[in-house]
Scaffold this motif. Structure first.
Motif, PDB file in Angstrom:
ATOM      1  N   PHE A   3       6.912 -12.538  -6.914  1.00 24.20           N
ATOM      2  CA  PHE A   3       5.747 -12.476  -6.272  1.00 24.20           C
ATOM      3  C   PHE A   3       5.263 -11.037  -5.864  1.00 24.20           C
ATOM      4  CE2 PHE A   3       6.821 -16.629  -6.012  1.00 24.20           C
ATOM      5  CZ  PHE A   3       7.277 -17.150  -4.931  1.00 24.20           C
ATOM      6  N   SER A   4       6.198 -10.130  -5.857  1.00 27.26           N
ATOM      7  CA  SER A   4       5.862  -8.542  -5.530  1.00 27.26           C
ATOM      8  C   SER A   4       4.997  -8.239  -6.908  1.00 27.26           C
ATOM      9  CB  SER A   4       6.820  -7.771  -5.240  1.00 27.26           C
ATOM     10  OG  SER A   4       7.795  -7.931  -6.089  1.00 27.26           O
ATOM     11  N   LYS A  31       0.828  -1.246   0.084  1.00 24.75           N
ATOM     12  CA  LYS A  31       0.152  -0.032   0.032  1.00 24.75           C
ATOM     13  C   LYS A  31       0.779   1.310  -0.049  1.00 24.75           C
ATOM     14  CE  LYS A  31      -4.078  -2.021   1.930  1.00 24.75           C
ATOM     15  NZ  LYS A  31      -3.330  -3.316   2.453  1.00 24.75           N
ATOM     16  N   SER A  32       2.000   1.231   0.756  1.00 22.92           N
ATOM     17  CA  SER A  32       2.729   2.361   0.759  1.00 22.92           C
ATOM     18  C   SER A  32       3.659   2.493  -0.787  1.00 22.92           C
ATOM     19  CB  SER A  32       3.670   2.192   1.941  1.00 22.92           C
ATOM     20  OG  SER A  32       4.382   0.971   1.807  1.00 22.92           O
ATOM     21  N   GLY A  90      -3.532  -8.849  -6.798  1.00 28.53           N
ATOM     22  CA  GLY A  90      -4.465  -9.203  -6.006  1.00 28.53           C
ATOM     23  C   GLY A  90      -3.827  -9.933  -4.683  1.00 28.53           C
ATOM     24  N   GLN A  91      -4.485 -10.374  -3.566  1.00 29.88           N
ATOM     25  CA  GLN A  91      -3.877 -10.935  -2.529  1.00 29.88           C
ATOM     26  C   GLN A  91      -3.540 -12.545  -3.071  1.00 29.88           C
ATOM     27  OE1 GLN A  91      -6.184 -11.432   0.788  1.00 29.88           O
ATOM     28  NE2 GLN A  91      -5.230  -9.825   1.878  1.00 29.88           N
ATOM     29  N   SER A 120       5.555  -4.532   3.032  1.00 29.78           N
ATOM     30  CA  SER A 120       5.611  -5.039   4.528  1.00 29.78           C
ATOM     31  C   SER A 120       5.078  -6.406   4.267  1.00 29.78           C
ATOM     32  CB  SER A 120       4.925  -4.159   5.553  1.00 29.78           C
ATOM     33  OG  SER A 120       3.547  -4.206   4.991  1.00 29.78           O
ATOM     34  N   TRP A 121       5.207  -7.021   5.058  1.00 29.03           N
ATOM     35  CA  TRP A 121       4.820  -8.745   4.950  1.00 29.03           C
ATOM     36  C   TRP A 121       3.824  -9.041   6.251  1.00 29.03           C
ATOM     37  CZ3 TRP A 121       9.340  -7.050   3.476  1.00 29.03           C
ATOM     38  CH2 TRP A 121       9.622  -7.218   2.146  1.00 29.03           C
TER      39      TRP A 121
END
Lengths: 189, 895
Positions: free
Chosen positions: B321-322, B233-234, B328-329, B249-250
């Motif tokens: 992955f990022s 989000k950041s 999406g999630q 962040s994870w």
């Protein structure tokens, strides 16, 4: 004088090179030996021990050294002791001339590799010999130390005494090999 | 391609030994009553670095050992643990132990020692006992995280109880018994296991400090099955995006039977730079899942099975992955089946494969394929649309292989897919297959405070499990080579010098090609410049070899302290002039003699506290180690304020031991009596202790120092103390020499030993009874040695009265040496005679002169000994004549 010396050495080197051609042909287990002449007898040392062959140059004598230690020379920055093999074997020493040859040997000791020079009458030949060609030195009682003899070989009907240079030069007391060759001659005949 | 880690081993060992030194000296400084934060932090840091390094290189034994040590230290640091003198002793012993372990490792042996096992058990015990005390309080590492209070007690104990057991588990992981794994997994999936919810919010700077979140995730994956959810989000606009800042962040869900501490350990390096929340709550995961379940997104099941070389081609799975995250999630399930043994682990190879579950409204197969576009050739990728969440049935039916990979991998794929599906279904309760049997013994430990008394037996089990893993390290070759650390300024200086040398050389070269007689002045100028360059260069090179003597001194505080404790003496060690620089070779060789001398000072010199009080001295004895430069020498003094040497007692003892005769003893001066302690087989200690007194030592000390061209000197006063003074040459490589000629040979006197040179004169030379010639030098009488005779060389036969005399300083005073001619003074490079020949009496080495010939360097004490021997052979009666003459001259000197 030096030049003459150099030519004689390079002649030797050429001779060695000629022999080098034979190397490829020989079996794997064979070894090459450099032989030299002393008092008419031919002695051999493993060629891998030989670092170089040089002409005699004056050595700096060491104080209180045994007579067969002729002193030390500067071999490109390393101090190398020079041993007169004739005197070492208890033979009559002869006067050094510019053609007197010093064979510089690398000797394996517990402390590592040591470099030494031996003074001999002349360099003779390079032979390729295998272990099976060698005959053990006959036992001649306690009088002579045969430990330093690796074996005897007949080459062209001449006897060559192969020396175990590692043993020879690391021995604290150099054995008196006076008349060793004569005795060997007698016993082999 | 793989990086050979062993090339870094040497560096690791060096750094570890340095770390141990720091630990040792800091421990010595540590006052149990007033703990200094900085000191304890220094100790902690060293221990931590060693732990980190050893873990990196797979030296498990050390890593484990240091880990326990570190835990203890950490408690001390946080003020939870009272430190007693015994604790410090224990820590000091552990330093020794680690040193030993490192030494063993260096020689490629198993680093487990009896001492290490014993200490480990002791530490565990300490931790245990300690835990009961601090049970209610927060552990310092726990402090950084917010945990519900009711969990705390359980966590505390889990630190101790699970540790040994889980160590065994990791042993299991690296063990090659992998065949039964799928079966195990099925079995294990039924059993209940701990779940952890970890929030990992790094600050933006985390990447700049060299930390890699991926590494942390990877380490977590080693602890058990993980599901990772990345938050982006950041993430800023692309225009303001800084690739060096971590915007992610994870949320990590770890399934595995692990203690909180083990998880915290993974985050240890980044704890300061990130917010980490570790929760072990079933509710959390339940919540998480219910929310996931309600999602109506299409779920894609992506099987991502990279080739081993994936990382080498520059691809980073985490980046993929990022990238997926933008759609999406997603949940990642990491398969560890291909993970090899720790010892065989290649950090550059990718041993993992992933099952990714992507929940997305927007994603379609093409977009997902696009993400994996770069790794298509390097990986086996299957993308399936899954209608419901984690529906195992739909997966195989819609399976579509987009990778060009071979069929055989498909079989493996299917198998792993199935097992992972099985795991998925019962994820919350499944333990990793690796944790099967051993884990089950400790299964309930984290939640059961009652088990904390029993783990004393476990370290042994752990040792047993650790052995096979460490045995593999035997292959490590013992490639010990010494090295020195040199300040960069010294090296820069050297480079400048070489630059100048090159310029001079080119100038001379140019001069040589077009030389004419007019250019001679220029040539001379160039040559003098060359000489200057060479000298400067030589000095700089020599300076590189110089180390402050504190390297040799540093071991003494510890030694004196230990000795004092063993002997029940109070000793205060004062060190002065630690910055005095000394050649590295000299330093190495002076270490052992110094140890002997200091040990003697503590053992024989300093009295017991009561005895000292009775004598009216401070009950705490003092030993001063002092070093300073004096001329071309370094002087090291060992001064104690103990009982001093009793000359009479020494003589008695010497006669008793048969070192000298009674007659000789009577004639000995005080100084000569002191000299007796350097005789072989001489010891004044009444009781032979394990510290000293066996009569070997002092003679070795003197021999070693003499071998360095050094001199030992003792002064002593009964009940006031003794001073032992060692004089050493600054360097062994170069020497200022005076060239002399004797007959045809050139010899070199070390310039530092020469007092003066003079022309012989009839008035000055006297012949003593027995045939010794002495020189009257002002008020002294100095024996004369004829070098030519001593060395059995020919010389110019001149009478003594006409000859040149060089007065030199020797062991027992001055001697005058007869030479034929004084030649130049010059610096000579010392070459070893022993390397290719052997030691020659009276000669300390050889050098090569300008003309290429060899000249011998005189060993003055050796020459004197030779002369004495020779003299003895001629006149057997007066054996100590030289000494007597000297003694008298020294006496007259003093008077």
């Amino acid at each position: 004088m030096q030049a003459k010396n150099a030519t004689s050495i390079s002649a030797d080197a050429l001779k060695t090179l000629d022999k080098m051609d034979d190397i490829d042909k020989v079996a794997d287990n064979a070894e090459q030996f450099l032989t030299f002449i002393m008092a008419g007898e031919e002695y051999g040392v493993g060629i891998l021990c030989v670092q170089e062959i040089r002409g005699w140059e004056t050595a700096t004598p060491l104080p209180n050294a045994p007579p067969h230690i002729k002193g030390v020379i500067n071999l490109r920055g390393t101090i190398v002791p020079i041993i007169d093999l004739r005197q070492c074997f208890g033979m009559e020493s002869i006067e050094y001339t510019p053609v007197t040859v010093v064979i510089v040997l690398k000797v394996n000791t517990e402390k590592g590799v040591r470099v030494m020079g031996i003074v001999v009458d002349a360099v003779s030949d390079v032979y390729t010999l295998s272990e099976s060609d060698m005959r053990p030195a006959p036992d001649m009682g306690g009088a002579t130390n045969t430990e330093i003899i690796r074996g005897l070989v007949n080459v062209d009907k001449k006897m060559v005494i192969l020396l175990d240079i590692d043993k020879l030069l690391t021995m604290e007391e150099i054995p008196n090999l006076n008349k060793l060759a004569e005795q060997l001659d007698e016993s082999s005949n | 391609m793989s990086i050979d880690l062993s090339q870094f081993h040497q560096v690791f060992f060096e750094e570890s030994f340095e770390g141990l030194d720091i630990m040792e000296s800091s421990l010595m400084e540590l006052d149990p009553d007033a703990i200094d934060d900085e000191t304890i932090n220094a100790i902690f840091r060293s221990a931590h670095s060693i732990k980190g390094g050893s873990a990196t290189f797979g030296f498990r034994a050390i890593a484990e050992f240091t880990h326990i040590l570190e835990t203890l230290l950490d408690q001390v640091r946080a003020g939870q643990r009272q430190l007693t003198g015994d604790d410090i002793n224990l820590f000091l012993r552990s330093v020794d132990c680690m040193r030993e372990m490192l030494n063993l490792l260096q020689s490629g042996e198993d680093s487990k020692t009896e001492l290490s096992e014993e200490l480990e058990a002791k530490f565990t015990q300490l931790l245990n006992a300690d835990d009961e005390v601090v049970e209610e309080s927060h552990s310092p590492q726990v402090d950084q995280t917010d945990i519900p209070d009711h969990k705390n007690g359980a966590v505390e104990t889990s630190v101790i109880t699970t540790n040994p057991a889980t160590e065994g588990d990791t042993g299991e992981i690296v063990s090659p018994a992998k065949d039964a794994e799928p079966a195990n997994e099925q079995v294990a999936s039924g059993s209940s296991s701990q779940q952890w919810q970890i929030e990992f919010l790094p600050t933006g700077d985390i990447l700049k400090t060299g930390n890699d979140p991926y590494r942390i995730l990877r380490e977590l994956a080693e602890l058990g099955d993980i599901e990772v959810e990345a938050h982006h989000k950041s993430f800023p606009d692309f225009s303001t995006f800084d690739p060096e800042i971590c915007y992610l962040s994870w949320n990590i869900r770890l399934t595995g039977d692990r203690s909180r501490q083990q998880i915290e350990e993974v985050f240890e390096w980044v704890a300061d730079e990130s917010d980490i929340t570790i929760q072990s709550l079933d509710e959390v995961s339940a919540e998480f899942h219910s929310s996931a379940d309600t999602s109506t997104d299409i779920t894609w099941h992506i099987q991502f099975k990279p080739n081993k070389d994936l990382l080498i081609t520059g691809n980073d799975p985490i980046k993929l992955f990022s990238a997926l995250e933008s759609m999406g999630q997603y949940h990642v399930h990491t398969n560890l089946d291909q993970l090899p043994k720790l010892s065989a682990l290649d950090a550059e190879q990718c041993h993992l494969s992933w099952d990714i579950y992507l929940e997305s409204k927007s994603a379609d197969k093409a977009r997902i394929q696009e993400v994996f576009e770069w790794v298509l050739d390097d990986a086996d990728i299957r993308i399936n649309a899954v209608s419901g969440l984690f529906d195992p049935n739909s997966i195989t039916s819609k399976s579509e292989t987009i990778s060009p990979s071979s069929r055989q991998s498909e079989v493996i794929n299917d198998a792993s897919q199935e097992t992972s599906q099985g795991g998925e279904a019962g994820k919350e309760s499944s333990a990793s297959a690796n944790l099967s049997l051993v884990a089950s013994t400790a299964e309930n430990a984290p939640s059961d405070t009652g088990t904390k008394q029993k783990p004393m037996a476990k370290p042994i089990a752990q040792v047993a499990a650790g052995k096979p893993a460490t045995a593999v390290k035997k292959a490590v070759a013992n490639t010990e080579s010494s090295s020195i650390r040199v300040g960069i300024d010294k090296v820069d200086n050297l480079i400048n010098m070489v630059g100048e040398l090159v310029i001079t050389q080119s100038m001379l070269g140019q001069l040589g090609t077009e030389f004419s007689l007019e250019k001679i002045p220029k040539l001379l100028e160039g040559l003098s410049q060359l000489e200057q360059n060479t000298r400067e260069l030589q000095e700089s090179v020599m300076r590189i070899r110089m180390l402050p003597i504190s390297f040799a001194f540093s071991r003494f505080p510890r030694m004196v302290r230990d000795l004092g404790q063993t002997l029940g003496k109070k000793v205060n060690l004062v060190m002065q002039g630690e910055q005095t620089e000394l050649d590295k070779t000299v330093m190495e060789k002076i270490g052992d003699p110094l140890v002997h001398l200091v040990r003697n000072a503590v053992d024989h010199g300093i009295e017991m506290p009561e005895e000292r009080s009775a004598k009216g001295k401070n009950p705490c004895g003092e030993i001063v180690l002092n070093a300073y430069h004096q001329g071309g020498n370094v002087v090291i003094e060992i001064i104690d304020d103990g009982k001093g040497l009793d000359a009479e007692k020494l003589k008695e003892r010497a006669v008793e031991k048969g070192v000298i005769s009674q007659q000789d003893a009577d004639g000995l001066s005080k100084e000569q009596a002191y000299d007796l302690i350097f005789q072989p087989g001489f010891s004044t200690a009444k009781v032979v202790s394990d510290v000293s007194g066996r009569g070997v030592g002092m003679d070795v000390v003197r021999r070693n120092i003499q071998a360095l061209n050094g001199v030992v000197d003792i002064t002593s006063e009964v009940d006031a103390g003794s001073t032992i003074k060692i004089r050493l040459p600054l360097t062994l490589a170069i020497l200022d020499g005076q060239l002399v000629r004797v007959g045809n040979s050139t010899y070199i006197f070390p310039l530092t030993s020469i007092v003066e040179s003079l022309q012989g004169n009839r008035d000055m030379i006297n012949k003593l009874a027995g045939g010794v010639n002495v020189l009257r030098l002002r008020d002294d009488y100095v024996p004369i040695i004829k070098l030519a005779e001593t060395f059995n060389q020919r010389s110019d036969c001149r009478s003594l009265e006409e000859s040149l005399l060089v007065v030199v300083e020797s062991d027992n005073g001055k001697v005058a040496v007869v030479v034929d001619e004084l030649l130049a003074q010059q610096q000579v490079v010392i070459k070893s005679l022993e390397q290719n020949y052997r030691r020659v009496d009276g000669i300390s080495g050889a050098t090569i002169l300008g003309d290429g010939t060899v000249a011998l360097i005189l060993d003055i004490p050796g020459v004197v000994r030779l002369a004495e021997q020779e003299f003895q052979n001629h006149n057997s009666s007066s054996s100590n004549l030289f000494k007597h003459i000297n003694e008298r001259s020294t006496l007259s000197q003093r008077a």
